[in-house]
Write an enzyme that holds these catalytic residues in place. Structure first.
Site, mmCIF file in Angstrom:
data_model
loop_
_atom_site.group_PDB
_atom_site.id
_atom_site.type_symbol
_atom_site.label_atom_id
_atom_site.label_comp_id
_atom_site.label_asym_id
_atom_site.label_seq_id
_atom_site.Cartn_x
_atom_site.Cartn_y
_atom_site.Cartn_z
ATOM 1 N N GLY A 60 28.173 56.928 70.611
ATOM 2 C CA GLY A 60 28.025 56.951 72.081
ATOM 3 C C GLY A 60 26.867 57.585 72.698
ATOM 4 O O GLY A 60 26.909 57.834 73.815
ATOM 5 N N GLY A 98 30.421 50.131 68.389
ATOM 6 C CA GLY A 98 31.175 50.490 69.422
ATOM 7 C C GLY A 98 30.525 49.950 70.673
ATOM 8 O O GLY A 98 30.795 48.592 71.054
ATOM 9 N N GLY A 99 29.674 50.179 71.443
ATOM 10 C CA GLY A 99 29.304 49.849 72.768
ATOM 11 C C GLY A 99 28.675 48.396 72.761
ATOM 12 O O GLY A 99 28.919 47.649 73.632
ATOM 13 N N SER A 140 25.871 54.337 67.168
ATOM 14 C CA SER A 140 25.057 53.696 68.080
ATOM 15 C C SER A 140 24.412 52.616 67.252
ATOM 16 O O SER A 140 22.992 52.264 67.503
ATOM 17 C CB SER A 140 24.085 54.729 68.864
ATOM 18 O OG SER A 140 24.814 55.859 69.178
ATOM 19 N N GLU A 169 36.897 60.256 67.363
ATOM 20 C CA GLU A 169 37.800 60.620 68.681
ATOM 21 C C GLU A 169 39.050 60.708 68.499
ATOM 22 O O GLU A 169 39.541 61.486 69.245
ATOM 23 C CB GLU A 169 37.433 59.246 69.630
ATOM 24 C CG GLU A 169 36.007 59.153 70.110
ATOM 25 C CD GLU A 169 35.703 57.562 70.395
ATOM 26 O OE1 GLU A 169 34.622 57.725 70.948
ATOM 27 O OE2 GLU A 169 36.583 56.917 70.402
ATOM 28 N N GLU A 228 30.294 57.700 59.991
ATOM 29 C CA GLU A 228 29.931 57.522 61.410
ATOM 30 C C GLU A 228 29.591 59.065 61.889
ATOM 31 O O GLU A 228 30.840 59.857 62.045
ATOM 32 C CB GLU A 228 31.102 57.117 62.320
ATOM 33 C CG GLU A 228 32.644 57.774 61.938
ATOM 34 C CD GLU A 228 33.672 57.814 63.261
ATOM 35 O OE1 GLU A 228 33.378 57.086 64.141
ATOM 36 O OE2 GLU A 228 34.447 58.471 63.173
ATOM 37 N N HIS A 272 38.974 57.672 63.293
ATOM 38 C CA HIS A 272 38.008 57.661 64.066
ATOM 39 C C HIS A 272 37.752 59.228 64.177
ATOM 40 O O HIS A 272 38.778 59.835 64.823
ATOM 41 C CB HIS A 272 38.000 56.784 65.211
ATOM 42 C CG HIS A 272 36.878 56.465 66.028
ATOM 43 N ND1 HIS A 272 36.425 57.158 66.600
ATOM 44 C CD2 HIS A 272 36.099 55.413 65.684
ATOM 45 C CE1 HIS A 272 35.238 56.917 67.275
ATOM 46 N NE2 HIS A 272 35.015 55.659 66.699
ATOM 47 N N ASN A 299 34.559 47.736 67.693
ATOM 48 C CA ASN A 299 35.729 48.782 67.986
ATOM 49 C C ASN A 299 35.397 48.849 69.614
ATOM 50 O O ASN A 299 34.586 49.476 70.016
ATOM 51 C CB ASN A 299 35.389 50.073 67.363
ATOM 52 C CG ASN A 299 36.528 51.107 68.074
ATOM 53 O OD1 ASN A 299 37.196 51.037 68.708
ATOM 54 N ND2 ASN A 299 36.171 52.417 67.956
ATOM 55 N N TRP A 300 36.317 48.140 70.320
ATOM 56 C CA TRP A 300 36.177 47.964 71.739
ATOM 57 C C TRP A 300 36.658 49.210 72.213
ATOM 58 O O TRP A 300 36.521 49.388 73.560
ATOM 59 C CB TRP A 300 36.852 46.820 72.300
ATOM 60 C CG TRP A 300 36.293 45.476 72.127
ATOM 61 C CD1 TRP A 300 35.050 45.174 71.305
ATOM 62 C CD2 TRP A 300 36.710 44.170 72.453
ATOM 63 N NE1 TRP A 300 34.792 43.682 71.270
ATOM 64 C CE2 TRP A 300 35.662 43.240 71.955
ATOM 65 C CE3 TRP A 300 37.687 43.583 73.229
ATOM 66 C CZ2 TRP A 300 35.715 41.825 72.134
ATOM 67 C CZ3 TRP A 300 37.630 42.437 73.489
ATOM 68 C CH2 TRP A 300 36.884 41.297 72.713
ATOM 69 N N LYS A 301 37.342 50.135 71.699
ATOM 70 C CA LYS A 301 37.861 51.400 72.313
ATOM 71 C C LYS A 301 38.822 50.893 73.493
ATOM 72 O O LYS A 301 39.417 49.847 73.260
ATOM 73 C CB LYS A 301 36.878 52.233 72.520
ATOM 74 C CG LYS A 301 35.984 52.759 71.341
ATOM 75 C CD LYS A 301 35.039 53.855 71.479
ATOM 76 C CE LYS A 301 34.115 54.006 70.427
ATOM 77 N NZ LYS A 301 33.184 55.256 70.411
#
Length: 247
Positions: free
Chosen positions: A169, A229-230, A208, A94, A163, A92, A11-13
C-alpha cells in the site's frame, strides 16, 4: 521446479461493493484466463453476490481457528465452504500487526483451513527495519518454520505469499531482482523442510503489484503469481495483470 499455472489473488481488503462485483465479473468473463488461475477475495458480505458460473474462484481474507462457538465476529471454515470459498488468506501483515496475530495462531488457522479442504494463502514478510538490519531471511524462515513445526504437511498444502511489509500500500515495490532473490531463498528453505513440496508449491509476490510492474515480476523463475491489493479494485487493471501472467 515444475511448470505450473500462475495464480493471481485479488485482496479487496475492506473495500468493494456489489457494483465492483458486477464490473469485475463482467471484465474477467470477456478475458481469456488461459494458463492462469484467478481468485477474488472480497469482504465476506459480498461472497454471495458473485454468480455461480464464473471463470475464477472465491477466497476469504481470514478464517477462525475454531470450528464453531461463541466467537462473535469470527467466521468458520465450514461457513466459508458453504459460501463456495476455495482459498483463504492467512497471516497477512495487517492481521499480524493490527490484530496481534502470532505465528502460533497463524499456524493453527492454516491447520484448520487445510483440515476443512480450503487452500491457505500463507503470507510472510519483513518490515523495513528488519530488512535494513539484514534479517529478512531470518524472519521469513521463522514464519515458515512455525507452520511446519505445528504440522509438517501443512506447507505442502498451502500457497506462500511473500509480502514485504514496507511495500504494501505504499506504492513502493521490490525490484524484480530483489523479489526473485527472496523467492529463491523461500524455495530453498522449503526444500530443507520438504523437498517435494518445494518444487510444487506456488510462491506469490505481494507488494504494490500493478499493471506496470507485473510483467517483469512474472518473468522471474520463482515467482508463480501475485497477491494484488489496490490494483485489484480496478477491474481493467486487474484483468491486465491476469493477462500478463498467462503462459
Amino acid at each position: 521446479m515444475k511448470v505450473q499455472h500462475k495464480l493471481l489473488v485479488a485482496n479487496w481488503k475492506m473495500n468493494g461493493s456489489a457494483a465492483l462485483v458486477a464490473t469485475m465479473s463482467d471484465t474477467l468473463a470477456v478475458n481469456s484466463l488461459t494458463g492462469v488461475d484467478v481468485v477474488i477475495c472480497p469482504p465476506l458480505t459480498l461472497l454471495h453476490s458473485f454468480a455461480a458460473k464464473r471463470n475464477f474462484k472465491l477466497g476469504a481474507q481470514n478464517v477462525s481457528q475454531h470450528q464453531a462457538g461463541a466467537y462473535t465476529g469470527e467466521i468458520s471454515a465450514a461457513q466459508l465452504l458453504e459460501a463456495e470459498v476455495s482459498y483463504v488468506i492467512i497471516g497477512h501483515s495487517e492481521r499480524r500487526e493490527l490484530y496481534s496475530e502470532t505465528d502460533e495462531l497463524i499456524a493453527a488457522k492454516v491447520n484448520t483451513a487445510v483440515q476443512a479442504g480450503l487452500t491457505p494463502i500463507l503470507c510472510i514478510g519483513e518490515t523495513i527495519q528488519q530488512r535494513q538490519q539484514e534479517k529478512t531471511e531470518q524472519v521469513l524462515a521463522q514464519q515458515l518454520d512455525a507452520v511446519y513445526a505445528s504440522q509438517p504437511e501443512l506447507l505442502a498444502k498451502s500457497v506462500i505469499a511473500y509480502e514485504p511489509i514496507w511495500a504494501i500500500g505504499t506504492g513502493e515495490s521490490a525490484s524484480p531482482e530483489q523479489a526473485q532473490a527472496t523467492h529463491a531463498f523461500i524455495r530453498a528453505h522449503l526444500a530443507q523442510l520438504d523437498s517435494i513440496a518445494a518444487t510444487e508449491i506456488k510462491l506469490l509476490y505481494g507488494g504494490s503489484v500493478n499493471g506496470e510492474n507485473c510483467s517483469a515480476l512474472f518473468a522471474q523463475p520463482d515467482i508463480n503469481g501475485a497477491l494484488v491489493g489496490g490494483a485489484s479494485l480496478k477491474a481493467a487493471e486487474f484483468a491486465q495483470i491476469c493477462s500478463s501472467a498467462q503462459e
